[in-house]
Design a protein around this motif. Structure first.
Motif, short mmCIF file in Angstrom:
data_model
loop_
_atom_site.label_atom_id
_atom_site.label_comp_id
_atom_site.label_asym_id
_atom_site.label_seq_id
_atom_site.Cartn_x
_atom_site.Cartn_y
_atom_site.Cartn_z
N ALA A 61 0.82 -1.22 0.00
CA ALA A 61 0.00 0.00 0.00
C ALA A 61 0.85 1.27 0.00
O ALA A 61 0.39 2.32 -0.45
CB ALA A 61 -0.94 0.00 1.20
N SER A 62 2.07 1.19 0.50
CA SER A 62 2.92 2.38 0.59
C SER A 62 3.92 2.49 -0.56
O SER A 62 4.68 3.45 -0.62
CB SER A 62 3.69 2.37 1.92
OG SER A 62 4.53 1.23 2.01
N MET A 63 3.92 1.52 -1.48
CA MET A 63 4.87 1.54 -2.59
C MET A 63 4.38 2.42 -3.73
O MET A 63 3.17 2.65 -3.87
CB MET A 63 5.10 0.11 -3.11
CG MET A 63 5.81 -0.80 -2.13
SD MET A 63 6.05 -2.47 -2.79
CE MET A 63 7.19 -2.13 -4.15
N GLU A 64 5.30 2.90 -4.51
CA GLU A 64 4.97 3.66 -5.72
C GLU A 64 4.16 2.76 -6.65
O GLU A 64 4.57 1.63 -6.93
CB GLU A 64 6.25 4.12 -6.41
CG GLU A 64 6.04 4.94 -7.67
CD GLU A 64 5.56 6.35 -7.38
OE1 GLU A 64 5.00 6.97 -8.30
OE2 GLU A 64 5.75 6.82 -6.23
N PRO A 65 2.99 3.18 -7.11
CA PRO A 65 2.19 2.35 -8.02
C PRO A 65 3.01 1.91 -9.23
O PRO A 65 3.77 2.70 -9.80
CB PRO A 65 1.04 3.28 -8.43
CG PRO A 65 0.90 4.22 -7.29
CD PRO A 65 2.30 4.45 -6.78
N GLY A 66 2.87 0.64 -9.58
CA GLY A 66 3.62 0.09 -10.71
C GLY A 66 4.94 -0.55 -10.35
O GLY A 66 5.64 -1.07 -11.22
N SER A 67 5.29 -0.54 -9.05
CA SER A 67 6.55 -1.13 -8.61
C SER A 67 6.42 -2.65 -8.48
O SER A 67 5.36 -3.17 -8.13
CB SER A 67 6.97 -0.55 -7.25
OG SER A 67 7.12 0.85 -7.32
N VAL A 68 7.51 -3.34 -8.75
CA VAL A 68 7.56 -4.80 -8.61
C VAL A 68 8.32 -5.14 -7.33
O VAL A 68 9.43 -4.67 -7.13
CB VAL A 68 8.25 -5.47 -9.81
CG1 VAL A 68 8.21 -6.99 -9.66
CG2 VAL A 68 7.60 -5.05 -11.12
N THR A 69 7.71 -5.93 -6.48
CA THR A 69 8.37 -6.37 -5.26
C THR A 69 8.60 -7.88 -5.33
O THR A 69 8.56 -8.47 -6.39
CB THR A 69 7.55 -5.96 -4.02
OG1 THR A 69 8.32 -6.26 -2.84
CG2 THR A 69 6.22 -6.70 -3.94
N GLY A 70 8.82 -8.50 -4.21
CA GLY A 70 8.97 -9.95 -4.14
C GLY A 70 10.39 -10.38 -3.88
O GLY A 70 11.33 -9.83 -4.47
N TRP A 71 10.55 -11.37 -3.01
CA TRP A 71 11.87 -11.83 -2.57
C TRP A 71 12.18 -13.27 -3.00
O TRP A 71 13.31 -13.56 -3.36
CB TRP A 71 11.96 -11.73 -1.04
CG TRP A 71 11.74 -10.35 -0.50
CD1 TRP A 71 12.08 -9.17 -1.09
CD2 TRP A 71 11.14 -9.99 0.75
NE1 TRP A 71 11.73 -8.11 -0.30
CE2 TRP A 71 11.14 -8.58 0.85
CE3 TRP A 71 10.58 -10.73 1.79
CZ2 TRP A 71 10.63 -7.90 1.95
CZ3 TRP A 71 10.07 -10.05 2.89
CH2 TRP A 71 10.10 -8.65 2.96
N ASP A 72 11.21 -14.16 -2.91
CA ASP A 72 11.46 -15.59 -3.11
C ASP A 72 11.26 -16.00 -4.57
O ASP A 72 10.20 -15.75 -5.14
CB ASP A 72 10.50 -16.42 -2.25
CG ASP A 72 10.72 -16.21 -0.76
OD1 ASP A 72 11.84 -15.84 -0.37
OD2 ASP A 72 9.77 -16.42 0.02
N VAL A 73 12.25 -16.66 -5.14
CA VAL A 73 12.22 -17.06 -6.55
C VAL A 73 12.46 -18.56 -6.67
O VAL A 73 13.40 -19.10 -6.09
CB VAL A 73 13.31 -16.32 -7.37
CG1 VAL A 73 13.41 -16.90 -8.77
CG2 VAL A 73 13.03 -14.83 -7.43
N ALA A 74 11.61 -19.24 -7.43
CA ALA A 74 11.87 -20.62 -7.84
C ALA A 74 11.53 -20.73 -9.32
O ALA A 74 10.47 -20.27 -9.76
CB ALA A 74 11.02 -21.59 -7.02
N GLY A 75 12.45 -21.31 -10.10
CA GLY A 75 12.20 -21.38 -11.54
C GLY A 75 13.32 -22.06 -12.29
O GLY A 75 14.04 -22.90 -11.75
N ILE A 76 13.48 -21.65 -13.55
CA ILE A 76 14.44 -22.26 -14.48
C ILE A 76 15.40 -21.18 -14.97
O ILE A 76 14.97 -20.08 -15.35
CB ILE A 76 13.73 -22.88 -15.70
CG1 ILE A 76 12.56 -23.76 -15.26
CG2 ILE A 76 14.71 -23.65 -16.56
CD1 ILE A 76 12.95 -24.98 -14.47
#
Length: 320
Positions: A61-76
């Motif tokens: 709610a306090s982030m600049e609109p359109g910002s990407v957050t997230g810490w945990d990644v699982a993938g290829i």
């Protein structure tokens, strides 16, 4: 003649889908954003799953609109790191980023990126970076716990469920303190309590993520030369305790504030720690305790469930 040659604008940059912050509750929506551009020591990872952490969701709610957050990644791994470090292209991996996990692609530093055993699913892996590493580091701060008493407060949360299991694997006598106690004994808790009485046993290591009155009570129950590790606060109340209960009754005890990113920067062993956690999962010794798996197209409902404390364990979103 193309638009670039005609001077009508710059070439279009590659764009991907991501969950970005928005102005309306639950403050997250899918949108197109520019692809990440990895540094030489970063791999470009095609994200298949990520878990939700309270810290990420509360700050939306306090982030600049359109910002990407997230810490945990699982993938290829789509592109291996240019400096030759880290897993190769095509490897199944788990990693940690400061920002950018909630997207189709993420640039992940290879010192916090680990290849996964075949037995570990990407959904399971997505729970490990923040929650698993926080629990692991908290116990390492607490020191050698074989035969010692460990208390985990707010024990129904994701980090604390990892902490119970890891402490039990290390040979500790584990007590879980929680309002919702279901399943904690099955994780390895020797005792499960709902109230921390002032005249009960003392604990050599206390892992706290509640703060407020609970942390104050925990200070009164730490053993001499024991350690209290606080890594979060669900209560905004100030912490108070009779001063003599610390220096008089428990000389040598200490209170340690833990944040996972500074801890990793200090020790520079994120890859080996992630691999260690993944191997425990693969061996059936560590249960990620996934309570909710949903598509990221249903992120709003999952975020609300997490913030409303309707998730017992971890919530994982899949990128589809």
């Amino acid at each position: 003649m193309g638009s670039e040659a005609a001077g009508l604008g710059a070439p279009t940059l590659p764009r991907m889908r991501a969950l970005v912050s928005s102005t309306t509750s639950p403050h997250a929506e899918l949108a197109d954003v520019p692809d990440p551009r990895p540094d030489r020591n970063q791999a470009l990872v095609e994200v298949k799953a990520f878990s939700l952490n309270r810290g990420e969701t509360k700050r939306l709610a306090s982030m600049e609109p359109g910002s990407v957050t997230g810490w945990d990644v699982a993938g290829i791994v789509r592109e291996a790191a240019a400096d030759g470090s880290g897993p190769p292209q095509g490897a199944r991996v788990v990693g940690l980023v400061r920002l950018g996990a909630w997207a189709e692609l993420a640039a992940v530093s290879t010192d916090v990126l680990a290849e996964l055993p075949d037995e570990v699913s990407l959904e399971q892996a997505a729970t490990l970076p923040v929650a698993g590493l926080t629990a692991l580091r908290a116990l390492e701060v607490g020191g050698f716990v074989l035969g010692k008493r460990v208390l985990v407060t707010g024990a129904s949360g994701g980090v604390r469920r990892f902490a119970i299991q890891l402490a039990k694997l290390a040979g500790a006598h584990v007590t879980g303190l929680a309002r919702r106690t279901a399943g904690l004994s099955e994780l390895g808790a020797d005792e499960v309590i709902q109230v921390l009485e002032p005249d009960g046993p003392t604990y050599d290591v206390i892992i706290d993520a509640v703060g407020g009155a609970t942390l104050g009570a925990a200070i009164g129950r730490v053993a001499p030369s024991g350690t209290i590790i606080n890594f979060a606060a669900t209560s905004d109340e100030p912490v108070s305790y009779p001063t003599r209960t610390l220096f008089g009754r428990a000389p040598g005890a200490r209170l340690y504030g833990l944040l996972v990113f500074p801890e990793l920067a200090k020790h520079a062993s994120g890859t080996s720690d992630l691999r260690r956690l993944a191997e425990l999962v693969a061996a059936g010794k560590l249960d990620p305790q996934i309570d909710l798996v949903a598509s990221w197209t249903d992120a709003g409902a999952a975020i609300e469930a997490l913030l409303d404390r309707r998730v017992n364990g971890k919530a994982v979103l899949t990128v589809d």
